[in-house]
Design an enzyme around this catalytic site. Structure first.
Site, PDB file in Angstrom:
ATOM      1  CE  LYS A  21      -2.468  -0.910   3.737  1.00 54.65           C
ATOM      2  NZ  LYS A  21      -1.936  -2.239   4.128  1.00 54.65           N
ATOM      3  NE  ARG A  96      -4.653  -1.452   9.699  1.00 56.40           N
ATOM      4  CZ  ARG A  96      -3.596  -0.833   9.177  1.00 56.40           C
ATOM      5  NH1 ARG A  96      -3.702   0.402   8.756  1.00 56.40           N
ATOM      6  NH2 ARG A  96      -2.453  -1.458   9.057  1.00 56.40           N
ATOM      7  NE  ARG A 130       7.069  -2.757   5.904  1.00 58.15           N
ATOM      8  CZ  ARG A 130       5.736  -2.650   5.816  1.00 58.15           C
ATOM      9  NH1 ARG A 130       5.177  -2.102   4.762  1.00 58.15           N
ATOM     10  NH2 ARG A 130       4.974  -3.081   6.795  1.00 58.15           N
ATOM     11  NE  ARG A 163       5.991  -0.404  10.153  1.00 57.85           N
ATOM     12  CZ  ARG A 163       4.880  -0.354   9.424  1.00 57.85           C
ATOM     13  NH1 ARG A 163       4.878   0.203   8.217  1.00 57.85           N
ATOM     14  NH2 ARG A 163       3.759  -0.862   9.875  1.00 57.85           N
ATOM     15  NE  ARG A 174       1.376  -4.699  11.021  1.00 57.37           N
ATOM     16  CZ  ARG A 174       2.383  -4.401  10.194  1.00 57.37           C
ATOM     17  NH1 ARG A 174       3.586  -4.904  10.397  1.00 57.37           N
ATOM     18  NH2 ARG A 174       2.196  -3.594   9.184  1.00 57.37           N
TER      19      ARG A 174
END
Ligand code: AMP
Length: 227
Positions: A21, A96, A130, A163, A174
């Site tokens: 995203k 969300r 990431r 992160r 998540r």
């Protein structure tokens, strides 16, 4: 961007963590004259700045849980009231939950919702690799988009980090939260004929171009040759 026939481009990007995203949103807003509004980025900025909001949400985000609808909607309501969002916006990571989607319907007329479809396996693969620049927030991936120098941002030389909520335990949580609370939004927007489904496993540039080709607006600038 305001359009005489279609009104503003009020866009929403849906998809699990790791769908791309943030990357796709950055590519899209270089072609659409709208601000990229990421609730996750806003929360992380508040945490870095040590504001009251940041202190309130830090532990929840670290665990990979959702911030309350009340707090999240208040942040987005204020952001959408800013001048730069008057002609349209690209929301990334909001809504969300169904309650957030209903709140957004009351705030603004959404023109299209793009659902980036990726499998859980691919989402985990993408998230685990990431890395993010602590200075300019540029997003890298150890396999797909490595920086030229390990651990250093190509753009600004800042240090790259993982992160907290991209660590394996938080990622699994998540994804569970996503399936429980966010996937019902696909049906919510499909019923309102707003949903545009895109294969999020494709390279980000192709995802961007598919989205631009199908948006119900003429807000897109023409593609530059070779871009
Ligand atoms: P993201 O960068 O979109 O993955 O968001 C990072 C984290 O911020 C999420 O895992 C949540 O803890 C929180 N967050 C971001 N957007 C929302 C939202 N719309 N509702 C609740 N929590 C959110």
């Amino acid at each position: 961007m305001e359009d005489a026939h279609h009104g503003p481009s009020n866009l929403v990007l849906l998809g699990p963590p790791g769908a791309g995203k943030g990357t796709v949103a950055e590519l899209l807003v270089t072609r659409l004259d709208v601000p990229h509004i990421s609730s996750g980025d806003m929360f992380r900025a508040a945490i870095r700045a040590g504001t009251g909001l940041g202190r309130e949400v830090a532990a929840t985000i670290k665990r990979g849980e959702l911030v309350s609808d009340q707090v999240t909607v208040a942040v987005i309501r204020e952001r959408l009231a800013a001048k730069d969002a008057a002609g349209g916006y690209l929301l990334d990571g909001f809504p969300r939950t169904i309650a957030q989607a209903e709140a957004l319907q009351a705030l603004s007329k959404v023109s299209a919702v793009i659902n980036l479809d990726v499998s859980d396996d691919l989402a985990v693969l993408r998230i685990s690799g990431r890395r993010v620049c602590t200075a300019d927030r540029e997003i890298y991936h150890l396999a797909n988009r490595p920086p030229h120098v390990a651990g250093v941002c190509d753009r600004c030389g800042g240090p790259l980090i993982q992160r907290d909520d991209d660590r394996p335990a938080a990622v699994r949580h998540r994804l569970q939260v996503y399936h429980r609370l966010t996937t019902p939004l696909v049906e919510f927007y499909a019923r309102r004929a707003l949903l545009l489904g895109v294969d999020g496993s494709l390279p980000a540039i192709q995802v961007r171009d598919q989205i631009l080709a199908h948006l119900p607006t003429r807000g897109a600038r023409p593609l530059a040759a070779g871009a």
